[in-house]
Design an enzyme around this catalytic site. Structure first.
Site, mmCIF file in Angstrom:
data_model
loop_
_atom_site.group_PDB
_atom_site.id
_atom_site.type_symbol
_atom_site.label_atom_id
_atom_site.label_comp_id
_atom_site.label_asym_id
_atom_site.label_seq_id
_atom_site.Cartn_x
_atom_site.Cartn_y
_atom_site.Cartn_z
ATOM 1 N N SER A 5 6.491 5.624 6.566
ATOM 2 C CA SER A 5 5.827 6.709 6.033
ATOM 3 C C SER A 5 5.989 6.606 4.164
ATOM 4 C CB SER A 5 6.337 8.086 6.449
ATOM 5 O OG SER A 5 6.066 8.274 8.086
ATOM 6 N N SER A 43 2.444 5.447 10.497
ATOM 7 C CA SER A 43 2.782 5.898 9.126
ATOM 8 C C SER A 43 2.318 7.452 8.929
ATOM 9 C CB SER A 43 2.239 4.870 7.870
ATOM 10 O OG SER A 43 2.787 5.209 6.824
ATOM 11 N N ASP A 85 1.595 9.603 6.140
ATOM 12 C CA ASP A 85 1.265 9.477 4.799
ATOM 13 C C ASP A 85 0.628 10.816 4.268
ATOM 14 O OD1 ASP A 85 2.098 6.721 4.388
ATOM 15 O OD2 ASP A 85 0.289 6.224 5.559
#
Length: 360
Positions: A241, A279, A281
């Site tokens: 992340s 992830s 983000d």
């Protein structure tokens, strides 16, 4: 060892070693705190062989943020994460608390600490709802994340310790136990100053890096040259992340702040990040422009009069956020040091000496 700090780090960053990112000049500290009023605090928690975690707090201004909210927006690059407070920011277009970053399983402590901080501020005695904005990355490779070692009191200490000026980078605060591109990640920051002909505004970025991809620095395919890229190395499978916090003193509406936030992901892409399936983000963007503050208490029916930049004036800020995000991410890698953690696992620092040779 628990340390609370916001002082400057001594290690040279890529800019000092001859690597430059883009064409716009940086602010005085090349940090998010170059935006007037911004304060940053870190709490770094390293204990025994398995606790490698921390907290980072970003304050939009030094006053009562709940009483004087700031316009804000959140953009989700990939939503595999736990960003508390996102829906209210998206719905109302403002931020009413400090932004707190920590590890995935300490988000609850982050929320409670942020709420307590807000409720305890003079003038908030009658407040009964607080929208705490708390972001995270998963530092469970090096840190005993299941132990949930961050306390509410430590979150409070971090917020209260926040200062202006130089910002420590690397293995500090919420970046203490993170991994980026298979190397040691951490906290990174950078800023850009627009020329007076384009408004003279300042924009700053702070990142918590814990993601993967094929690392590129200044256009050089570092990941390939070092043999670390997705599906090549067992440690780095490109998941992870990245929390990105963008601040500017440009007078932007929440709509244009969202447009600005979207461009931050372009900066991440320039480093080789791919926003993989696993992830989280997120980009949180806000404006510190005093003329755009949203008062908590106002007369019913009272109209707000604000002046904001036109759409046509956004392009220089788009460039600024791309450049600053790219550099902040690389700064986090250059500042980070090799770390051993849970189960004897070890993550090496980026071999910066070798990389610098490629730019000579």
């Amino acid at each position: 060892m628990i340390s609370i700090t916001s002082a400057s780090f001594s290690q040279q960053g890529p800019r000092e070693l001859g690597i430059h990112f883009g064409i716009l000049p940086t602010g005085t500290y090349n940090a998010i705190t170059d935006v007037p009023g911004i304060k940053v605090g870190h709490l770094t928690k390293i204990e025994g062989n398995s606790i490698r975690t921390g907290v980072t707090a970003i304050l939009p201004h030094g006053g009562n943020i709940f009483q004087q909210k700031v316009p804000a927006a959140i953009y989700v690059g990939n939503g595999f994460g736990k960003l508390a407070g996102v829906t209210q920011v998206q719905e109302l277009g403002n931020l009413e608390t400090p932004i707190v970053l920590t590890n995935t399983l300490s988000v609850a402590a982050g929320i409670e600490g942020t709420v307590k901080y807000s409720l305890n501020l003079p003038g908030n005695e009658q407040v009964q709802s607080v929208n705490a904005v708390v972001g995270e990355t998963n530092d469970g490779y090096l840190n005993d994340i299941r132990g949930m070692h961050i306390s509410v009191e430590e979150v409070l200490e971090t917020i209260q310790s926040a200062k202006s000026g130089p910002v420590t980078q690397g293995n500090v605060g919420a970046g203490t136990g993170t991994v980026c591109f298979g190397w040691k990640g951490g906290i990174g920051t950078s800023s850009r100053k627009l020329p007076e002909s384009l408004g003279g505004y300042t924009l700053g970025v702070l990142v918590q890096t814990n993601f993967g991809g094929n690392l590129q620095i200044g256009g050089i395919p570092v990941g390939e040259r070092l043999g670390k890229y997705p599906f090549k190395d067992a440690l780095e499978k490109s998941d992870g992340s990245c929390m990105i916090v963008v601040a500017t003193d440009a007078p932007l509406s929440d709509r244009n702040l969202e447009r600005l936030a979207k461009r931050a992901m372009m900066g991440l892409a320039k480093t080789g990040g791919i926003a993989s399936n696993g992830s989280g983000d997120y980009v949180i963007a806000f404006s510190t422009a005093e003329g755009l503050r949203i008062p908590y208490s106002a007369k019913s029916g009272e109209l707000m009069q604000t002046e904001t930049l036109r759409n046509d004036d956004m392009t220089p800020l788009f460039l600024a956020v791309i450049e600053a995000t790219e550099e902040a991410i690389i700064n986090s890698l250059f500042a980070a040091e090799t770390m051993e953690g849970k189960g004897g696992k070890k993550v090496e620092k980026l071999p910066t000496e070798k990389i610098i040779e490629w730019y000579k």
